[in-house]
Design an enzyme around this catalytic site. Structure first.
Site, PDB file in Angstrom:
ATOM      1  N   ARG A  38      -3.651   6.689   0.554  1.00 38.79           N
ATOM      2  CA  ARG A  38      -4.223   7.854   1.166  1.00 38.79           C
ATOM      3  C   ARG A  38      -3.253   8.759   2.068  1.00 38.79           C
ATOM      4  NH1 ARG A  38      -9.315   5.075   3.497  1.00 38.79           N
ATOM      5  NH2 ARG A  38      -8.006   3.653   3.246  1.00 38.79           N
ATOM      6  N   TYR A  55     -14.679 -11.934   0.631  1.00 43.56           N
ATOM      7  CA  TYR A  55     -15.110 -10.655   0.405  1.00 43.56           C
ATOM      8  C   TYR A  55     -16.430 -10.964  -0.630  1.00 43.56           C
ATOM      9  CZ  TYR A  55     -11.329  -8.069   2.352  1.00 43.56           C
ATOM     10  OH  TYR A  55     -10.466  -7.579   2.938  1.00 43.56           O
ATOM     11  N   ARG A  90       0.926  -1.332   0.107  1.00 50.64           N
ATOM     12  CA  ARG A  90       0.015   0.123  -0.121  1.00 50.64           C
ATOM     13  C   ARG A  90       0.860   1.228  -0.036  1.00 50.64           C
ATOM     14  NH1 ARG A  90      -5.565  -0.097   1.902  1.00 50.64           N
ATOM     15  NH2 ARG A  90      -6.310  -2.277   0.689  1.00 50.64           N
ATOM     16  N   ARG A 132      -7.975  11.573  -5.805  1.00 50.83           N
ATOM     17  CA  ARG A 132      -9.302  10.986  -5.497  1.00 50.83           C
ATOM     18  C   ARG A 132     -10.601  11.674  -6.103  1.00 50.83           C
ATOM     19  NH1 ARG A 132      -9.742   9.692   0.285  1.00 50.83           N
ATOM     20  NH2 ARG A 132     -10.839   7.835  -0.226  1.00 50.83           N
TER      21      ARG A 132
END
Ligand code: CP3
Length: 354
Positions: A28, A162, A24, A37
């Site tokens: 963000r 998921y 990652r 974004r």
């Protein structure tokens, strides 16, 4: 060209100081990521080569990481098969859950190649940008040819978690109950994902990925028998299929929280490198894996939030323990959104000290 430091380690060579990249690493915590974004929703960002190339390169420009991981998501695969998926601010991924044979039969794995074509375009452009000699406008002087392009997928079990749950969860009770209550249905889902994942990873390699990583973030939820059936066996099949077509491309496996079973996982799947979560003792793991298997990890991502001497000490402990072995410095899980970017710069500097 095989002298990229990350590739050398993934092929089993000890390199000092160790190569470094972070799970990652695009995200963000970077202001330049947050700025993009507002332009498009998450899936659009993954599926638009101009945007995905830019986001993948952001951490490379700032920190000159040894690895650039494709900007995409493990849930793009079920989405490409036709499962409804949204990323909701503050909630995470939301999917139309797969609970019955009819739900499963509506999926269209044969669509994946066409739907994911833009991702392959992103990889082709990334490889060109990373390896272009002298193109300092993209990456900064002197770095061309130094960064390894990493493709990835979720492992069948984690993606199935998921798909069946319909979103994030700490326990994933729905998929785990399906595995007990209707093993034939769960097996079918796992088999479908195993085949689709192998095919997609081969396509990523054809498009320029130089190494691939399988994320099994929820492997640690399973008891040993199911760990063998739903984590080790599908991963073994995926490795076998990739090897048969791309014998020299290294494969990294990440059976998160796999505990005592990580050695068996490494031996039985045949992966080149084992990524370890923060709970793993790296030396103990080294004793469990076959010779020549590289280890990747495993700094606590929270250390990177606090930074300073505490982080420096933890980095030294891991780096020194792994000295003389094939080791890729990384976190034990993804970079947290509240991480100050300067701490990432300090981490890279510390890992690279000679
Ligand atoms: O930088 C990179 O590591 C490459 C890109 C990448 C993303 N997700 C981008 C992303 C990778 C390799 C992943 C893997 C992934 N995705 C995993 C396995 C690794 C892990 O973290 O355990 C999992 C379980 C997912 C599923 C997923 N995607 C969740 C649960 C979430 C929501 C939580 C969150 O952090 O927002 C996502 C969204 C996601 N994937 C974001 C990013 C950068 C955040 C999207 C945004 O806020 O813009």
């Amino acid at each position: 060209m095989t002298d990229k430091r990350l590739l050398r380690v993934l092929r089993g060579e000890a390199v000092w100081p160790p190569p470094v990249w972070l799970m990652r690493q695009a995200g963000r915590y970077l202001p330049e990521f947050r700025a993009l974004r507002s332009q498009a929703d998450f899936i659009t960002r993954c599926m638009t080569p101009d945007i995905a190339v830019e986001i993948t390169l952001q951490p490379i420009r700032r920190f000159a990481m040894d690895g650039a991981i494709l900007f995409s998501d493990i849930l793009i695969l079920p989405w490409a098969m036709g499962q409804g998926l949204k990323f909701v601010e503050g909630v995470g991924p939301v999917l139309e859950p797969i609970r019955t044979r009819e739900d499963l039969d509506r999926l269209q794995p044969e669509r994946v190649a066409e739907v994911t074509a833009p991702i392959m375009q992103t990889l082709r452009r990334l490889r060109q940008a990373l390896d272009a000699p002298g193109d300092e406008t993209v990456l900064g002087r002197g770095s061309a040819g130094a960064t390894t392009l990493i493709g990835f997928a979720g492992s069948p079990f984690t993606v199935a978690c998921y798909m069946v749950e319909g979103g994030s969860s700490r326990e994933f009770l729905e998929p785990r109950q399906m595995a007990y209550a209707d093993p034939a249905l769960f097996d079918r889902l796992i088999d479908m994902l195993t085949q689709a994942t192998a095919t997609m990873l081969c396509a990523q390699i054809d498009a320029g990925a130089e190494a691939v990583m399988l994320f099994d973030s929820w492997a640690g939820l399973l008891p040993p028998g199911q760990f063998r059936r739903y984590v080790i066996e599908p991963s073994r099949q995926i490795v076998r299929e990739i090897r048969s077509r791309h014998p020299s491309v290294p494969i990294i496996g990440f059976p998160r929280l796999g505990g005592l079973l990580v050695g068996e996982y490494a031996a039985a799947t045949g992966i080149n490198a084992l990524a370890l979560d923060t709970s793993a003792d790296m030396m103990a793991a080294a004793a469990l894996v076959p010779d020549g298997v590289a280890l990747q990890g495993n700094l606590d991502p929270l250390c990177l939030v606090t930074g300073g001497d505490g982080m420096g000490h933890q980095i030294d402990v891991i780096r020194d323990a792994m000295r003389g072995r094939p080791h890729v410095f990384n976190l034990g899980h993804g970079v947290l959104p509240q991480t100050p970017p300067e701490h990432v710069a300090a981490l890279v500097e510390r890992v690279r000290r000679t």
